[in-house]
Design an enzyme around this catalytic site. Structure first.
Site, PDB file in Angstrom:
ATOM      1  N   ASP A 147     107.590  36.455  93.621  1.00 27.18           N
ATOM      2  CA  ASP A 147     106.995  35.718  94.744  1.00 27.18           C
ATOM      3  C   ASP A 147     107.940  35.805  95.950  1.00 27.18           C
ATOM      4  O   ASP A 147     109.133  35.501  95.838  1.00 27.18           O
ATOM      5  CB  ASP A 147     106.793  34.245  94.324  1.00 27.18           C
ATOM      6  CG  ASP A 147     106.005  33.456  95.334  1.00 27.18           C
ATOM      7  OD1 ASP A 147     104.826  33.154  95.090  1.00 27.18           O
ATOM      8  OD2 ASP A 147     106.577  33.143  96.410  1.00 27.18           O
ATOM      9  N   GLU A 190     101.194  36.067  98.246  1.00 29.23           N
ATOM     10  CA  GLU A 190     102.477  36.794  98.294  1.00 29.23           C
ATOM     11  C   GLU A 190     103.097  36.872  96.905  1.00 29.23           C
ATOM     12  O   GLU A 190     104.296  37.013  96.741  1.00 29.23           O
ATOM     13  CB  GLU A 190     103.406  36.139  99.327  1.00 29.23           C
ATOM     14  CG  GLU A 190     104.196  34.914  98.890  1.00 29.23           C
ATOM     15  CD  GLU A 190     103.372  33.664  98.550  1.00 29.23           C
ATOM     16  OE1 GLU A 190     102.142  33.765  98.390  1.00 29.23           O
ATOM     17  OE2 GLU A 190     103.986  32.601  98.398  1.00 29.23           O
TER      18      GLU A 190
END
Ligand SMILES: Nc1nc2c(ncn2[C@@H]2O[C@H](COP(=O)(O)OP(=O)(O)OP(=O)(O)O)[C@@H](O)[C@H]2O)c(=O)[nH]1
Length: 269
Positions: A147, A190
């Site tokens: 992430d 993301e």
């Protein structure tokens, strides 16, 4: 119109015909008792010939019509064959276009349009295959959730386009660190998942560390700005008989810990 003789006479017939005619025209034979009979015989023979010629003409005409009809049928048959061949060619082309389109659609439904890597659906399918393979063959695989840290800030400070450029560069970077048979996909936003087949946790940790360092070293230039980012990782090794979502959940818990511990790091489950 002079009737055309369809039955030719032989030379003997012509000669005989002429001799009889001469005899009949001969005035010295006018009183010959056979003359009338001969004239009638000639007349009958000519009528008979006339009937025969008529029959031959009808039969020839019929033959010509049926030959023309046959030729028409053959031409029509050839035309239909050509049409069918054309249709078959079109249908072949149509079918291969449909197959290609189908493949394209399938690819599209499994790809993330922004970065070009597999999407969540792709990864779900591949993880199912991977865990089946692991239980069937008694092998293992490791899974990491990656992430990007504070990605919201990138968007907020530099705009969405810069955010997109960062996502694409991160994807390229991760790919360059993986083997061909490793599986990589955008899990959402993301967040990405890396699955490393036949890889135990310690080796997977080394791969993730290389990826982490490469991302940290990135300078993404876009819209006259240069941006750097870091990423956090939750890493785990698949446990036999565990479902893919259980493996993901354990990696996710490890990721939260990595974030809580200050980000830009790898936490094993
Ligand atoms: N540019 C861009 N931004 C995206 C995309 N998908 C998700 N985002 C953004 O990613 C950001 C994620 O933010 P958060 O979930 O708060 O996470 P974060 O800012 O990275 O914070 P941490 O994960 O806690 O480090 C949000 O601003 C989303 O809008 C995308 O395709 N392009």
């Amino acid at each position: 119109m002079v009737a055309e003789h369809t039955i030719p006479r032989t030379r003997e017939e012509v000669e005989l015909h002429e001799r009889v005619r001469t005899l009949l025209d001969d005035s010295s034979q006018r009183d010959n008792p056979m003359r009338e009979v001969l004239a009638e015989l000639l007349e009958r023979s000519e009528q008979q010939r006339g009937r025969l010629e008529k029959l031959v003409r009808i039969s020839d005409g019929y033959h010509n019509v049926s030959r023309t009809q046959n030729m028409d049928l053959i031409r029509e048959y050839d035309r239909q064959i050509m049409r069918l061949e054309k249709l078959a060619r079109i249908s072949d082309r149509y079918q291969s276009q449909l197959i290609a389109l189908n493949e394209e659609l399938k690819t599209l439904t499994l790809r993330d349009p922004l970065t070009g890597v597999g999407n969540r659906r792709f990864m779900t399918d591949r993880l199912r295959e991977e865990s089946e393979r692991a239980s069937r063959r008694g092998v293992t695989f490791s899974l990491a959730i990656l992430d990007i840290d504070h990605f919201k800030n990138v968007n907020d400070h530099f705009g969405h386009d810069v955010g997109d450029a960062v996502l694409c560069r991160v994807v390229d970077t991760v790919r360059s660190c993986l083997r061909d048979y490793d599986v990589f996909a955008r899990w959402g936003g993301e967040e990405f998942i890396i699955a490393l087949p036949d890889t135990a946790l310690d080796v997977a940790a080394a791969v993730c560390e290389r990826v982490r360092r490469e991302i940290e070293a990135l300078n993404v230039s876009c819209d006259a700005v240069t941006v750097s980012v870091t990423a956090s990782f939750g890493l785990t090794e698949h446990i036999a008989a565990e479902s893919p979502s259980e493996t993901i959940n354990r990696a996710d818990v490890a990721l939260r810990r990595a974030k809580d511990a200050g980000r830009n790091r790898i936490f094993p489950a």
